[in-house]
Structures are given as C-alpha cells and as structure tokens.
Write an enzyme that holds these catalytic residues in place. Structure first.
Site, PDB file in Angstrom:
ATOM      1  N   PRO A 153       0.789  -1.238   0.000  1.00 15.95           N
ATOM      2  CG  PRO A 153       0.077  -0.897   2.200  1.00 15.95           C
ATOM      3  CD  PRO A 153       0.781  -1.896   1.330  1.00 15.95           C
ATOM      4  N   GLY A 154       2.163   1.185   0.067  1.00 13.00           N
ATOM      5  CA  GLY A 154       2.980   2.388  -0.066  1.00 13.00           C
ATOM      6  C   GLY A 154       3.930   2.659   1.081  1.00 13.00           C
ATOM      7  CD  GLU A 204      -0.027  -4.029  -5.904  1.00 10.56           C
ATOM      8  OE1 GLU A 204      -0.517  -5.161  -6.101  1.00 10.56           O
ATOM      9  OE2 GLU A 204       1.010  -3.840  -5.233  1.00 10.56           O
ATOM     10  CB  CYS A 251       6.836 -10.194   5.475  1.00  2.88           C
ATOM     11  SG  CYS A 251       5.420 -10.729   4.491  1.00  2.88           S
TER      12      CYS A 251
END
Length: 470
Positions: free
Chosen positions: A108-109, A129, A226
């Site tokens: 999302p940025g 994206e 992640c």
C-alpha cells in the site's frame, strides 16, 4: 495461537526457535513513520533505532480519526519495514545526484514513502502495483504523502521489463508466504504450507528476473520478503547473484539493533551473502528479510530468464479513458505556476480536462513508462478544467510543492476537520474571501472548499471520505 508444525520445525532448524513464543503469544507492535517533508509530533514509546522518523506507539489508536493521518503527515508502518529507509540513506552516499527508482510491488505504499524521504532531492520514484484495488490504495497514499516526482502505475513486471535498463534502484518487496505476519494475521497462519513456500519462491523468481532487466549496470536491487525460510530468502538472493550477475552489498548496522544475519541450512551465519533478518522477540516488530544486490553483469540475453508474464493481465480502464501515450500539451497559464513553490521548476500540461505538473528532467522516463504500463498518477494533479476555470485538485494542496500563499487559508479545529473528512461543508468565518479556500489543520493543509458566501462546497475526494462514525 497454534502455529503450523512444519513452520515451527523450520524456525528451530534455522536457530530461530526463540521466535516461536514471540509469534504465538505476544501482541504485535504498533509504529508510525513521520513524513520528513511535512512533519508532526507523535507521542510514542521510543524511536525506531534504524529510522529517525519512526516511532513506536504504546497502543493502537483509531488512525482514521486523526486528521494528520489524512494529511499524509505520518504513515502507519511496521518497524522492521522502515529499515529500507536506513538502506537507502546508506546507498545515497554513493550517488552523485538524483536517481530513478522503481518500487515494483509497492502497495500500500509504506516502503515507497520511506524511500521517498531517504532519496537525494529531485529523485524520481515509480511505484507499481499489479492488483487494481491495491493500486488505487497506493495512489491515494502517494498523493497524500505529497512527493512531487512520483509516478504510480498499474501493471505486470513483464511489461515493465520491456523498458530495459532505466532505474538506478529497484525495490522488490515481493509477494511471499507471509510467515513474518503470523503474529498479526490469522490468515497467514491458516494458509501456510511447504507447498505455498515453493509456489511463492517460483513466483518471486519470475518477478525478480523481470525486474533485473530494468536495472542499470551498477544499479542496486533491494530484495525483501516478510518470511523466515531460506527458500524465499537466502536461496533466492544466491540465485540472483549467480544467475543474473549480482554481488551482495553490505549495509552497516548496529549490533544493539538485534538484527539477525543471513543463515545457512544449519542456522549458522551465511558468509556468502549479506542479509538482514528481523525476528519477533529479537527486534521490535514483525518478521522481515532484506538483502541488497548490485548489478555487476548482464545475464546472457539468450537465457530465458526475463519478460515472464503472470497469469492475468491487469485492467486497462484508465488507458481507455486517457490513453497510455496521451500527448502532453503545454498550458500557458501563469496562475498555475503561482500555485506551486516558486523555488521549484515543473512542466505544466493538460491531458483532457486534467491539468498536471511534472518535473521536466524526468519527462523522458514518464513517456517510456506510459508506453508499457498504465499510469494512474504522475507528478502533481493541479486541477480539473471546468469551462474557463480550473478547479484546484486535492493533490495540489497535499503536495510538498504547494505554495501555501496561493489561496486563502482558514484554520479549523479537530471536530470541523473530521466533519470535512466525512464530506460535510464547513461554515467559514465572516470575511473569508469567496472562491477556493484551503482548510488548514494544525498548521498544515487538509483540503479545499469553494466559498460561495452563504455556504461552501467541499472539494474533498469522495472515494477518500471518512466512513466511520465520529
């Protein structure tokens, strides 16, 4: 929380067994990063050691009820992810001036905005994206952050790869199995399997192979996930180095930060590559793996490593309305120049009824980007042509290049700000000039209204309006 048995076994083999309890039983940390160009004071529970703008919070507030969040004055971001800011600040020491950056999986940025604040002034950032809904969120966050030299795109890395060697820095925060998010996301626990890890690693290789083609010789890729497993991390980085022509780059870290280095299959430090792993319980935040690779050679063009299209093509609705290659027409309007900081220089142009400003030195890259992917935002959206007038846009007052003396300013309190964010038109003080007025909250622009005298009309974008009850 019951963690998957195979996941626990993998952590134990890597010498990360101490993270099992932290992931299973502790509440996730909450942290925010202040916009370096806009600024605001955040009361917190200590600073993020590797990011001067980062602050840990004691508890998670309702951010939507803080007008400063809507102003783009801070971003809610996991502490480990802020490490990218430290990395870019280190890389900046080797750059002579502005650089061109691609953040390829940007929504999302969070990492995009962190990079923006760490780059040399005047650098270009292309934030891409693939998923349309996520691209819309990315655009909103980039507009609110207010970085003037930004392009937001919606596309496939296979299309971007056809641009060739364009960027000095490529950020590949690739889609992954999400192991590092298990403490805050039950879905990450439920969906985990060894098969998912293999599937993600294959997809990551496709993305990285495409992106490597856009990186200039001597340029740098920041690869991150992640996850904790080596297949998506160390093994992928090693493959980039050996098959694509890269070298591992050292980033200085403080031992007190608690960052774990690259690991071999037995959980010992892997001296073959440099990597930085954030492990819950050792660092404040969630799981993250990051490595920096410099492009020192071009892979053999005959190798089938690049331009691999993913399964589904993105929507091109914006392209139908505007056209990817729409010609930029100069707008000889002195009024628009006066809306911007006079110390900066932009090219102002109209495409249909949309008027924008973009740094002239990056016009060639913008044109090349448009040839290959959908551009859904570029530079500063100044306004929209309505008859003989130009209605100023919300993106203008969000930009750090906005000239605050261009329109009358009216200071408002928190209650008025929240009502405005819900779409209501506030009552303005007597004597407020008619026309476009900027609402100023806590010393920073919140948005625009048009003062008609007896009433005002809100110009806050309808899709971004606050929907929760005050």
């Amino acid at each position: 929380m019951n963690l998957p048995e195979g996941f626990v076994t993998m952590l134990t083999q890597l010498g990360l067994g101490d993270a099992v309890e932290a992931i299973a039983s502790r509440e996730p940390e909450v942290s925010v990063r202040v916009n370096a160009r806009k600024g605001c004071h955040i009361d917190g529970d200590g600073g993020v050691p590797w990011c001067a703008e980062g602050v840990y919070l004691r508890e998670r507030p309702t951010f939507a009820l803080d007008p400063r969040w809507h102003q783009g004055r801070y971003y809610v971001q996991e502490g480990g992810s802020m490490f990218v800011s430290h990395v870019v600040k280190h890389l900046r020491e080797g750059w002579a001036g502005p650089v061109a950056v691609l953040d390829a999986c940007a929504a999302p940025g969070g990492k995009t905005t962190a990079v923006m604040d760490a780059l040399p002034e005047g650098s270009l950032v292309v934030a891409n994206e693939y998923v349309p809904a996520r691209a819309a969120v990315l655009r909103e966050n980039i507009v609110k952050w207010g970085y003037p030299a930004a392009i937001v795109t919606r596309g496939d890395t296979a299309d971007i790869a056809r641009m060739g060697e364009t960027f000095d820095l490529v950020i590949a925060d690739v889609p992954c199995s999400g192991e590092g998010m298990m403490r805050k996301d039950d879905e990450a626990v439920d969906q985990w399997s060894e098969g998912l890890v293999r599937e993600c690693a294959d997809r990551q290789w496709e993305i990285v192979s495409n992106l490597w083609r856009t990186l200039r010789l001597g340029g740098v890729m920041i690869y991150s996930t992640c996850t904790f497993n080596r297949q998506e991390n160390e093994l992928t980085v090693s493959r980039i180095i050996s098959e694509l022509g890269g070298e591992s780059v050292v980033v200085p870290v403080d031992a007190e930060w608690g960052i774990t280095p690259a690991l071999d299959a037995d959980g010992r430090p892997d001296d073959a590559i440099h990597a930085y792993r954030f492990v819950p319980g050792r660092t404040r935040g969630e799981g993250l793996f990051l490595s920096v690779i410099r492009k020192v050679a071009d892979a053999d063009a005959s190798d089938d490593y690049g331009v691999r299209a993913m399964r589904v093509k993105p929507s091109r609705d914006r392209g139908k309305d505007k056209g990817k290659g729409a010609k930029a027409q100069p707008v000889p309007t002195r009024q628009l120049v006066e809306w911007l900081d006079p110390s900066r220089q932009f090219t102002i142009y109209a495409e249909g009824d949309r008027v924008s400003a973009f740094p002239a030195e990056w016009a060639g890259v913008l044109a090349e980007v448009r040839r290959h992917v959908d551009v859904i935002h570029e530079g500063i959206h100044l306004g929209t042509v309505k008859g003989r007038d130009i209605v100023p846009a919300h993106g203008l007052v969000m930009s750090s290049a906005f000239n605050k003396s261009a329109f009358p300013l009216v200071d408002i309190d928190t209650d008025t700000a929240l009502r405005y964010l819900r779409g209501e038109s506030p009552a303005l003080p007597d004597g407020t000039p008619r026309g476009h007025v900027v609402l100023n909250y806590d010393g920073s622009p919140l948005g625009l209204v048009k003062n008609l005298g007896p009433r005002s009309n809100s110009l806050y974008p309808a899709p971004w309006r606050l929907k929760i009850k005050i």
